[in-house]
Design an enzyme around this catalytic site. Structure first.
Site, short mmCIF file in Angstrom:
data_model
loop_
_atom_site.label_atom_id
_atom_site.label_comp_id
_atom_site.label_asym_id
_atom_site.label_seq_id
_atom_site.Cartn_x
_atom_site.Cartn_y
_atom_site.Cartn_z
N ALA A 86 0.92 10.72 4.82
CA ALA A 86 0.61 11.94 4.10
C ALA A 86 1.41 13.11 4.67
CB ALA A 86 -0.88 12.24 4.17
N GLY A 87 1.42 13.26 5.97
CA GLY A 87 2.09 14.40 6.60
C GLY A 87 3.60 14.31 6.52
N ARG A 129 -15.58 -6.24 1.21
CA ARG A 129 -15.59 -6.03 2.66
C ARG A 129 -16.97 -5.70 3.21
NH1 ARG A 129 -10.07 -2.39 3.44
NH2 ARG A 129 -8.62 -4.07 3.00
N GLU A 147 -6.02 10.37 4.79
CA GLU A 147 -7.34 9.96 5.27
C GLU A 147 -8.13 11.15 5.81
OE1 GLU A 147 -7.27 6.74 8.13
OE2 GLU A 147 -9.45 6.64 8.27
N LEU A 196 -2.57 3.53 1.66
CA LEU A 196 -1.16 3.91 1.65
C LEU A 196 -0.86 4.70 0.38
CD1 LEU A 196 0.44 0.57 2.88
CD2 LEU A 196 -0.22 2.53 4.21
#
Lengths: 651, 261, 227
Positions: free
Chosen positions: A44-45, A337, A432, A448
């Protein structure tokens, strides 16, 4: 009143396009007059810093790593989803949107998720153009696989290293902008405070991790891309440095923290082997396609196994309980999960866990090896089997693997509106670090996607809306120029120094790691895979007690004017000790079971999660009210206009 | 407490660790003892034990770089008993386990040694030279947006696979550390090969290799003498074929580019 | 600096010069070796002396001789330049280094091997080349300078033979690495052909060095006297 989530009007499919038209733009010639700080250089960054610099803004990018190529995005194995429908199997933007909202157990914002699905297709094109070597078919076109129980093949991958390849793509785009001088890169710099002036984010205070220098950096806007807070549990699949400090400092300056209790526990991790364990290793979920999960039928047998009196291969077929196949005949070992994780825990709680600690279940490949041969199994899972063997010194071709769930991802995070802006104007959160897209549970191969969507395709548009309304000349309401000498920065720096001095002055008896482990133990036991009001109430008191002890008995050596890794750790643990309590509050407040949040009081007769849409279809956004004060709960109602709420069932 | 192997005996070890307070200070090897080390521990977990001991004794813990602890981020970088990432092939330090050592062993731990990798403190080195080499040209010049469809240019599978293999470099610097010449050729070649193989990298193929090699020399890395220790110690198995490709790309670029500088 | 000098003073450029000069010197070794095989002829050196007379007087050979000098010169110069650069690139060395576990001894010691060869070369040139070209040698039966007799007498001295054998062992190791290394530096690496290049290189190293080493031993052991 709850802050405006700024969801655009119109039908779901039109919202983003309309919004892009309606947001204000910054004139190309004016962009170079604006400074933007990006904290964190993961997907993201890195993507945000590169894209914003390409637009002409002056970007200052920060990472505590020695290089912007090391963020934990790099460890993602499986792949990245995109609604390309290259496989002609009926995928579409709408289907990806629908799957994500449903997978998130209806606790995500529809408009954000739809946008995510829309831009997912651009991400793949962008990455290919950067030279990301995705897997290809023999004809030279991109390959896809189905992942995480999706009914279409929409996952793009680069063997088991998709995260690495995508991050290196973003890193290359970032490196390019660094070489052009549009991004100034600050490595080994840790954010220790966010500076807010007149209610607007105007910069950050950092500590140089090599020489300990405290530095102020001003900007017109600040973007946090600092990842998740899974390390609050001490043991997780997160990297060791992952922490909540940046998000928490922002929270304490006024940014709401949303749904902190939504934690994803991944079922197929290598179990803990001892007290010294420093982190947990994830093995791809794809193992459950062929592996069968079981424990011994009786506690006695499990006990003999744990003591090493008998070997796993001595246990006869009729003495094994393939509990997922027994309880969920339709989905078997491929249940989602959260369900797989919870059942494994249940078996261990019953005393039927294996391994010397009793905290593991078997994942058995004997059947598939018999069916298709060791060679074929090795082709499919060779790298995972090798990794398992390296860590455990056991041969998974000859005996079953031992697996146990581990904390993997945090869906909660800083509350953001449709523009990814937090409740502090000028402060944004991406990836996130924010709460926005995954609801109460994240689907495989979607992390992702979200990181890159936010960085490449959302923030470059939405940040302009804010900057267009911000004068290029930075000054406060009293016309005092905002720079490192501004009183707010001087005060923030002093606060950081005082805090550091406080850590160092205690010279107590317990190390930061010891406190962290103790916190992790509390969180895992009472705010982990299954929670109940009694346990949570107990945990809250325990955390408060631990936090008090921390501020009296912390042991550090050396000074703040040098590389001091234990000191860094102390700062992060201090913030985890505050976050942990908020997570417990949030879990206590949410009297329902949904996604990664399972409250034992709210389950049906079969032990399945019971969601309460009537009372809890909202985002819990917590507002900081002062140290050691209860936080205020703000509720953003979730409106579902396009997806019908239904019960997740896997029987 | 024991893990997978209940019969594994804990070990006592002697550690010779390089200690250096900061970049400009003199460093030296200091001997430490660690006790009750489980064979199931990773090497870094063993160092965690040492550091907790040191902290309790009021001594400065040993600084070292690490993060993901699953062999992919490239942060960890220890020279263990004369080898990059220790004795096990194809393994980063974080994935090296103590069962590879025996009770009573003496283990020498040093930082990567290269003029271009100055020591920050103890075992932590500054590898920003690698970043500057990538900044010199290790990218494709495309802005976000405007990329053609991902399937517009088919790429033969074997080419895509070879590019991927080169692209798996984790940038840890084990190659430089192992090389007698502290050469960064394996690192540089991995990126040059990846982009030279792919159609997307063709446009800037010549300038890329020229600029990256020039930066590599500016940083003060040594020249490759084809010894091969780099590839032998590479935790992800980057092959020497990439160095040959780099040489070829460099020669071809220098012979045919329009760059007179 | 022009692009040209920049290219060949870069670390890869210097290596390219090393490899090209190295391969050129290999071709010299072949010619030198083939010519010297005449030492094994039982004609009291008549053919060898005709050959050495030709090599010493033919204008083409005399011209190429200068190229050879340049070849050696550049090879040695670049070796020194690279060694200096590479030593500097390491800076502080390791306390414990087990490079023998990740690479071949010969690959790491090309400089040492080359130095042994250089010392040998100086002695060798002084003893044979210098005396043949500028000294006074008695004429043989064909009225050529009798270099053969000088060779035979030189190879009666044990230390001289020992130096030769040592130098040839060094040469063998130098070629063992150098031959394939030259191809790698020129970028000639291919999954199909590299194994062949390696095999040829190893064969070349062994045959060339063993045959050269056989010459002094042949005379020292008196094998030339056996009819």
């Amino acid at each position: 009143m709850f802050p405006d989530s700024k969801i655009p009007e119109g039908s779901i499919a039109e919202k983003w396009d309309k919004h892009k038209f309606n947001v204000k733009l910054v004139n190309p010639a004016n962009k170079r007059k604006y400074d933007i700080i990006v904290v964190g250089t993961g997907l993201a960054g890195g993507a945000a810093a590169a894209s914003l610099a390409e637009l002409g803004y002056n970007v200052k990018a920060f990472t505590y790593h020695d290089s912007p190529r090391r963020a934990h995005s790099i460890a993602a194995q499986g792949g990245i989803n995109a609604a390309k429908n290259y496989q002609n199997d009926g995928d579409s933007v709408y289907r990806l949107f629908y799957d994500t909202v449903k997978g998130g157990d209806y606790r995500a914002r529809e408009a954000n998720v739809y946008r995510l699905a829309q831009v997912s297709v651009n991400i793949i094109d962008q990455c290919v153009a950067q030279g990301v070597p995705f897997a290809r078919e023999y004809g030279g076109l991109l390959a896809n696989r189905s992942f995480g129980g999706a009914q279409v093949s929409r996952t793009f991958y680069a063997r088991g290293q998709t995260g690495q390849q995508l991050l290196l793509g973003a890193y290359s785009a970032l490196s390019r902008q660094i070489s052009y001088g549009k991004v100034k890169m600050y490595t080994r710099s840790e954010l220790l405070d966010v500076v807010v002036i007149d209610g607007q984010a105007r910069g950050i205070v950092t500590r140089n991790l090599v020489n300990g220098k405290i530095e102020s950096h001003t900007a017109h806007a600040v973007v946090l891309a600092t990842g998740g807070y899974g390390n609050v549990f001490y043991l997780s699949t997160n990297a060791k440095y992952c922490n909540v400090t940046a998000a928490w400092r922002a929270h304490k300056k006024g940014a709401y923290f949303a749904n902190p209790c939504f934690t994803q526990i991944h079922p197929t991790c290598i179990p803990v082997s001892g007290d010294y364990q420093s982190k947990l290793t994830l093995m791809s979920e794809s193992l459950r396609n062929d592996g069968r999960v079981w424990v011994p039928k009786t506690v006695e047998m499990a006990e003999r196994l744990r003591k090493g009196e008998i070997h796993v291969n001595d246990i006869k077929e009729e003495e094994r309980d393939y509990f997922l196949e027994r309880k969920y005949p339709a989905f078997g070992n491929l249940v989602p999960r959260d369900v797989a994780s919870r059942n494994a825990k249940q078996m261990c709680d019953e005393g039927r866990g294996v391994g010397s600690s009793g905290l593991a279940v078997y994942l058995d490949f004997a059947d598939v090896i018999k069916r298709i041969g060791e060679e074929a199994v090795s082709q499919k899972y060779g790298n995972l089997f090798d990794m398992y063997a390296k860590i455990t010194d056991e041969n998974p071709y000859k005996q079953p693997m031992r697996i146990y769930p581990a904390v993997h991802y945090t869906m909660g995070g800083l509350w953001v509106d449709y523009n990814l802006q937090t409740t502090i104007p000028g402060l944004y959160a991406t990836g996130e670090c924010n709460f926005s897209d995954h609801g109460a549970n994240r689907l495989g191969a979607s992390a992702l996607m979200q990181g890159l969507a936010d960085g490449y395709f959302v923030i470059p548009y939405t940040i302009g809306d804010y900057l267009a309304k911000t004068p290029a000349k930075l000054e406060d309401s009293n016309k005092v120029a905002i720079n490192a000498q501004h009183p707010a920065f001087v005060a923030a720096e002093q606060e950081v120094r005082d805090r550091t001095a406080k850590f160092l002055a205690m010279r107590g008896n317990r190390t930061p790691d010891e406190f962290h482990k103790a916190l992790g133990h509390i969180m895992w036991e009472y705010c982990g895979m299954a929670r109940n009001a009694k346990g949570l109430t107990f945990a809250k008191a325990e955390i408060q007690k631990l936090r008090r002890e921390f501020w009296q008995d912390l042991k550090l050596v050396g000074s703040g004017e040098e590389m001091n890794q234990a000191l860094e750790k102390a700062g992060r643990v201090a913030d985890f000790l505050e976050l942990g309590e908020l997570m417990v509050d949030d879990a206590l407040n949410r009297n329902e079971s949904c996604g990664g949040h399972f409250r034992e009081e709210y389950q049906d007769e079969k032990g399945e999660a019971q969601r309460d849409d009537e009372n809890y279809a909202y985002v819990a956004a917590w507002e900081f009210m002062g140290d050691n004060q209860p936080e205020r709960l703000n509720k953003e109602p979730l409106v579902f206009e396009n997806v019908k709420l239904s019960k997740r069932s896997y029987e | 407490m024991a893990g997978s192997n209940p019969n594994a005996k804990p070990m006592n070890l002697t550690l010779n660790v390089w200690r250096q307070p900061n970049r400009d200070a003199q460093g030296q090897i200091v001997e430490y003892k660690v006790k009750d080390i489980s064979p199931d521990m990773s090497f870094l977990e063993m160092l965690d034990v040492l550091n907790e001991d040191l902290l309790h004794q009021g001594q400065d813990p040993v600084a070292f770089d690490h993060d993901c602890r699953e062999g992919i981020c490239g942060s960890c970088d220890l020279f263990i008993n004369g080898r990059s990432h220790g004795p096990e092939k194809g393994t980063t330090t974080c994935q090296l386990h103590m069962r590879k050592f025996s009770d009573g062993d003496t283990i020498t731990i040093e930082p990567w040694r290269a003029h271009a990798f100055p020591v920050n403190k103890d075992l932590s080195v500054d590898r920003s030279a690698f970043d500057r080499i990538i900044q010199a040209g290790g990218y494709v010049n495309v802005n976000t947006g405007g990329a053609p469809d991902g399937n517009e240019i088919p790429i033969p599978k074997d080419i895509a696979d070879r590019a991927f293999e080169a692209a798996t470099c984790i940038g840890c610097g084990a190659c430089v550390a192992a090389c007698k010449n502290a050469s960064a050729m394996l690192f540089v070649s991995a990126k040059v090969s990846q982009l030279a193989l792919l159609p997307q990298g063709q446009v800037e193929r010549k300038t890329r290799v020229e600029n990256m090699v020039a930066q590599m020399d500016i940083e003060g890395f040594g020249a490759c003498t084809n010894i091969g220790s780099c590839a032998a110690e590479c935790p992800v198995g980057i092959s020497l074929e990439n160095i040959a490709m780099l040489n070829r790309e460099f020669l071809a670029a220098k012979a045919t580019s329009n760059n007179l500088a | 600096m022009s692009w040209f000098t920049k290219t060949f003073t870069s670390s890869i450029g210097r290596k390219i010069i090393m490899s090209i000069t190295g391969l050129f010197l290999c071709s010299f070794l072949v010619i030198h070796l083939v010519g010297n095989l005449q030492l094994f002829k039982h004609d009291n050196g008549a053919a060898f002396n005709i050959y050495s007379h030709f090599m010493g007087t033919n204008p083409i050979i005399r011209t190429i001789e200068w190229v050879l000098v340049l070849g050696f010169g550049f090879h040695i110069y670049e070796a020194i330049a690279l060694t200096g650069k590479n030593k500097k690139a390491r800076g502080t060395g390791y306390v414990v280094n087990h490079s023998e576990q990740n690479s071949e001894w010969t690959s790491r010691n090309m400089g040492l091997l080359g130095t042994v060869i250089l010392v040998f070369l100086i002695v060798h040139l002084y003893n044979f080349f210098w005396r043949a070209r500028f000294g006074e040698l008695d004429p043989d039966i064909n009225n050529n300078d009798d270099l053969y007799t000088l060779v035979v007498s030189s190879f009666q001295q044990w230390w001289y033979v020992a130096l030769y054998v040592l130098a040839q062992v060094s040469l063998g190791y130098h070629l063992w690495h150098g031959f394939r290394s030259a191809f790698q530096t020129l970028g000639l690496n291919h999954r199909k052909y590299t194994p062949v290049i390696k095999a040829v290189g190893y064969g070349f190293a062994v045959i060339v060095s063993a045959t050269f080493a056989a010459m002094p031993l042949y005379f020292f052991l008196g094998l030339d006297k056996i009819q």
